[in-house]
Design an enzyme around this catalytic site. Structure first.
Site, PDB file in Angstrom:
ATOM      1  N   GLU A   1       1.348  -0.862   0.066  1.00 24.58           N
ATOM      2  CA  GLU A   1       0.010   0.031   0.353  1.00 24.58           C
ATOM      3  C   GLU A   1       0.474   1.127  -0.031  1.00 24.58           C
ATOM      4  O   GLU A   1       2.056   1.635   1.160  1.00 24.58           O
ATOM      5  CB  GLU A   1      -0.833   0.030   1.143  1.00 24.58           C
ATOM      6  CG  GLU A   1      -1.740   1.558   1.104  1.00 24.58           C
ATOM      7  CD  GLU A   1      -2.444   1.294   2.837  1.00 24.58           C
ATOM      8  OE1 GLU A   1      -2.196  -0.119   3.619  1.00 24.58           O
ATOM      9  OE2 GLU A   1      -2.934   1.820   2.665  1.00 24.58           O
TER      10      GLU A   1
ATOM     11  N   ARG B   1       4.489 -13.243   9.612  1.00 28.94           N
ATOM     12  CA  ARG B   1       5.969 -11.362   9.394  1.00 28.94           C
ATOM     13  C   ARG B   1       6.873 -11.127   9.966  1.00 28.94           C
ATOM     14  O   ARG B   1       6.906 -12.013  11.310  1.00 28.94           O
ATOM     15  CB  ARG B   1       5.001 -10.099   9.302  1.00 28.94           C
ATOM     16  CG  ARG B   1       4.459  -9.877  11.194  1.00 28.94           C
ATOM     17  CD  ARG B   1       3.375  -9.341  11.386  1.00 28.94           C
ATOM     18  NE  ARG B   1       3.882  -8.055  10.831  1.00 28.94           N
ATOM     19  CZ  ARG B   1       2.951  -6.778  10.061  1.00 28.94           C
ATOM     20  NH1 ARG B   1       2.646  -7.676   9.438  1.00 28.94           N
ATOM     21  NH2 ARG B   1       3.871  -6.041   9.351  1.00 28.94           N
TER      22      ARG B   1
ATOM     23  N   LYS C   1       4.610   0.895   9.430  1.00 30.02           N
ATOM     24  CA  LYS C   1       4.726   2.364   9.091  1.00 30.02           C
ATOM     25  C   LYS C   1       3.998   3.086   9.301  1.00 30.02           C
ATOM     26  O   LYS C   1       4.401   4.337   9.673  1.00 30.02           O
ATOM     27  CB  LYS C   1       3.685   1.844   7.554  1.00 30.02           C
ATOM     28  CG  LYS C   1       4.980   1.200   6.113  1.00 30.02           C
ATOM     29  CD  LYS C   1       3.757   1.199   4.746  1.00 30.02           C
ATOM     30  CE  LYS C   1       2.939   0.584   4.833  1.00 30.02           C
ATOM     31  NZ  LYS C   1       2.402   0.325   3.773  1.00 30.02           N
TER      32      LYS C   1
HETATM   33  P1  ATP Z   1       2.756  -2.158   8.120  1.00 29.10           P
HETATM   34  O1  ATP Z   1       2.857  -3.430   8.863  1.00 29.10           O
HETATM   35  O2  ATP Z   1       4.219  -1.915   8.259  1.00 29.10           O
HETATM   36  O3  ATP Z   1       2.101  -0.989   8.274  1.00 29.10           O
HETATM   37  P2  ATP Z   1       1.398  -3.194   5.844  1.00 29.10           P
HETATM   38  O4  ATP Z   1       1.482  -4.804   5.743  1.00 29.10           O
HETATM   39  O5  ATP Z   1       0.590  -3.052   6.213  1.00 29.10           O
HETATM   40  O6  ATP Z   1       3.426  -2.844   6.323  1.00 29.10           O
HETATM   41  P3  ATP Z   1       2.071  -3.397   3.317  1.00 29.10           P
HETATM   42  O7  ATP Z   1       1.760  -2.414   2.162  1.00 29.10           O
HETATM   43  O8  ATP Z   1       0.409  -3.582   2.648  1.00 29.10           O
HETATM   44  O9  ATP Z   1       1.851  -3.032   4.550  1.00 29.10           O
HETATM   45  O10 ATP Z   1       2.573  -4.391   2.903  1.00 29.10           O
HETATM   46  C1  ATP Z   1       3.004  -5.168   1.613  1.00 29.10           C
HETATM   47  C2  ATP Z   1       3.476  -6.155   1.870  1.00 29.10           C
HETATM   48  O11 ATP Z   1       4.460  -7.089   2.843  1.00 29.10           O
HETATM   49  C3  ATP Z   1       2.401  -7.420   1.925  1.00 29.10           C
HETATM   50  O12 ATP Z   1       2.211  -8.575   1.856  1.00 29.10           O
HETATM   51  C4  ATP Z   1       2.680  -7.452   3.521  1.00 29.10           C
HETATM   52  O13 ATP Z   1       2.178  -9.073   3.948  1.00 29.10           O
HETATM   53  C5  ATP Z   1       4.052  -7.885   3.219  1.00 29.10           C
HETATM   54  N1  ATP Z   1       5.313  -7.267   5.288  1.00 29.10           N
HETATM   55  C6  ATP Z   1       4.129  -6.391   5.393  1.00 29.10           C
HETATM   56  N2  ATP Z   1       5.246  -6.108   6.932  1.00 29.10           N
HETATM   57  C7  ATP Z   1       6.140  -7.515   6.480  1.00 29.10           C
HETATM   58  C8  ATP Z   1       6.834  -8.066   8.220  1.00 29.10           C
HETATM   59  N3  ATP Z   1       6.952  -7.549   8.541  1.00 29.10           N
HETATM   60  N4  ATP Z   1       7.127  -9.250   6.966  1.00 29.10           N
HETATM   61  C9  ATP Z   1       6.942  -9.834   6.270  1.00 29.10           C
HETATM   62  N5  ATP Z   1       6.712  -8.594   5.568  1.00 29.10           N
HETATM   63  C10 ATP Z   1       5.868  -8.285   5.786  1.00 29.10           C
HETATM   64 MG    MG Z   2      -1.420  -3.357   5.642  1.00 27.45          MG
END
Ligand code: ATP
Ligand code: MG
Length: 564
Positions: free
Chosen positions: A35, A260, A270
């Site tokens: 995102e 994760r 984020k």
């Molecule tokens: P955050 O929790 O940091 O805001 P998010 O999951 O909301 O991260 P996205 O932009 O939706 O961020 O993530 C893109 C991809 O990265 C998704 O498939 C998510 O599952 C993966 N991802 C995000 N954080 C991690 C992590 N700590 N370890 C592994 N994969 C991750």
């Molecule tokens: Mg997300």
């Protein structure tokens, strides 16, 4: 862990089995779906390496898809930084760049299809009322009074939502599933909401936007993704994604969830990182203390080290936390192989070599990398006045101090043996301002013809040619292993490390280092790995310490654990 071991993780075995059974006709299509509401961090790197790695290993493709369904939080700046970071990691999506917003038209048609099938309805409850009637894990929810609107009325209202007739929050489109479902995600979830906001790509075309849950599975389906790999928190959403795809009667990707990445002494969210940036706790998303890829890059991390780290941690289904020292270990391994060695004195003490002729200087040859002789040698100038590290001298040496002290002889790396003959002090403060030494001309190259041994070797920089530089020394961003482990009412920012950045000025570096370009990396002998910061100019060089040479942090952690 080696390459072959990672190749048998559970995701890879599922994909391998699917290829064997011909489940998707042997195809492998994965995607990385960020995102665009912040910069990528090292946790995202795990997902990037897994998705692009799967495609590379199984001869498939990996799409880069921006999940840009929420107009209020997304910006073009983030889109660009994400593309830069994925490329920097060494992955290439080729032509497979997509945006969920490209599917807004298609998703709208899907919504109408569900309304026509009696599977979706327009609900006039407020967001609070929807939350309140949702029920809990132990109690079923309450059906909305608008749940049984006719298809005609729903179609009319939804068209008018799309036409912009209603205010934000006035109405939503909900899926008609089951308010008593055990899985809360199935209790008539919201599919569309009214948002009178401009979108970074579609502008003001849409006054309504699909929810992430209504967009994600269908986006995978539209793109023909075979293996939709995501983190564990989406496991409970899977039944909803399946429901949408089944009711629409469209292609199903297989969703696979993995744990994760969490790392000690930092936060990987984020939202949290944004808070640090906006609150001025760090100097932007690319602050070298940040776990963002842009921060790590600026700090001097190599993409190879990050990929190696991702390989080593592997992919599993159980949540765990990885020690930050493992990331640093992968980094040292890589930097050790590739970094030219130079000399830099961080806390300089002047040394005047009394029997070395004034005005003379000579070239000393020094090996660029003992790990890789093909990197050659370079000349380093030596002269009557040099700097050594202040803590390489002790006027009153404690036992086992083998460096310089009055009357003692040491080696200046690759140059000569010197003996300390005098100490000059500031009369007012008593601080040592200068050492007087003699050198033995018979020890050129740092070896003595008579076989005489010295126990200490110091790095040094010739005063005349020295480059004055600022050096930034970094430590963990948070003092605690888990910054979120808080007392009641605590804030994760209370755990920030006040000494995560220490700026040293007046450091003395080997000649020529003022010409090094931002991003260039070096090992400063005995001090660690350093890189030229983005702020650096030839007139005012700035270096970041990427990581210290030895695993001092790991040892500190061990000591601390023993104390506990
Ligand atoms: P955050 O929790 O940091 O805001 P998010 O999951 O909301 O991260 P996205 O932009 O939706 O961020 O993530 C893109 C991809 O990265 C998704 O498939 C998510 O599952 C993966 N991802 C995000 N954080 C991690 C992590 N700590 N370890 C592994 N994969 C991750
Ligand atoms: Mg997300």
């Amino acid at each position: 862990m080696t390459q072959t071991e990672t190749s048998v993780d559970f995701v890879r075995s599922i994909v391998a089995d699917d290829i064997k059974s011909g489940k998707f006709g042997g195809r492998v299509v994965t995607r990385f779906p960020p995102e665009p509401n912040g910069y990528l961090h090292i946790g995202h790197a795990k997902s990037v390496c897994l998705n692009f790695g799967l495609a590379a290993e199984f001869g498939g493709t990996c799409n880069l898809r921006f999940d840009d369904t929420n107009p209020s939080r997304e910006e073009t700046e983030y889109v660009e930084s994400i593309m830069e970071d994925v490329r920097w990691l060494g992955w290439d999506w080729g032509e497979n760049l997509y945006y969920a917003s490209d599917y807004f038209g298609k998703l709208y048609e899907f919504a109408i299809q569900l309304i026509e099938a009696g599977k979706a309805y327009v609900c006039d409850l407020s967001p609070e009322e929807i939350r309140e009637t949702r029920g809990t894990l132990t109690e079923p929810g309450k059906e909305s009074p608008f749940r049984n609107r006719s298809v005609e009325e729903n179609l009319d209202l939804f068209h008018r939502m799309r036409a912009g007739e209603f205010e934000e929050g006035a109405r939503v489109l909900r899926a008609k599933i089951d308010m008593a479902a055990n899985n809360l995600n199935l209790r008539d979830p919201v599919m569309y909401r009214i948002l009178k906001q401009s979108h970074h790509r579609t502008g003001d075309e849409w006054p309504i936007y699909p929810m992430y849950d209504f967009a994600h599975g269908q986006s995978d389906s539209i793109e023909g993704v075979t293996h939709s790999v995501c983190t564990l928190e989406f496991e409970v959403h899977r039944p909803l994604y399946d429901w949408f795809l089944d009711e629409l009667g469209i292609y199903h990707s297989q969703q696979i969830e993995f744990a994760r990445l969490n790392i000690t002494h930092t936060v990987l969210s984020k939202r949290r990182l944004m808070e640090l940036v906006n609150g001025g706790y760090v100097n932007g998303w690319d602050d070298p203390r940040m776990p963002t890829l842009s921060g790590l890059r600026r700090r001097g991390y190599t993409p190879e080290a990050i990929r190696e780290f991702c390989d080593r941690i592997g992919v599993a289904r159980r949540d765990n936390t990885v020690e930050i020292s493992l990331l640093e270990h992968a980094l040292r391994d890589d930097l050790n192989k590739r970094s030219p060695r130079v000399m830099g004195v961080l806390d300089p003490l002047k040394v005047v070599i009394e029997n070395y002729p004034e005005g003379r200087s000579e070239e000393i040859m020094s090996v660029n990398n003992p790990e890789d002789m093909s990197m050659g040698e370079r000349p380093v100038l030596f002269s009557r006045t040099v700097y050594i590290e202040r803590d390489d001298f002790s006027e009153d040496p404690p036992p086992k101090f083998y460096r310089l002290s009055p009357g003692r002889e040491i080696r200046l790396k690759d140059a000569y043996y010197i003996t300390c003959t005098g100490v000059v002090k500031d009369e007012a403060t008593g601080e040592i301002t200068e050492l007087r030494c003699t050198y033995d001309p018979e020890t050129y190259g740092g070896t003595s013809a008579d076989g005489r041994k010295v126990r200490g070797t110091s790095h040094w920089v010739s005063a005349e040619q020295a480059v004055d530089a600022e050096v930034r020394i970094y430590d963990h961003l948070f003092v605690t292993e888990d910054p979120d482990d808080l007392p009641e009412g605590g804030d994760f920012k209370d755990n920030l490390n006040p000494e995560s950045l220490v700026v040293l000025r007046g450091c003395k570096l080997e000649q020529g280092l003022d010409q090094a370009k931002p991003g260039e990396r070096f090992q400063f002998l005995r001090q660690g790995y350093f890189c030229v910061d983005l702020d650096s100019t030839p007139e005012a060089p700035v270096f970041n310490r990427t990581v210290a040479l030895r695993d001092t942090w790991a040892r500190m952690d061990q000591a601390r654990r023993k104390v506990r």
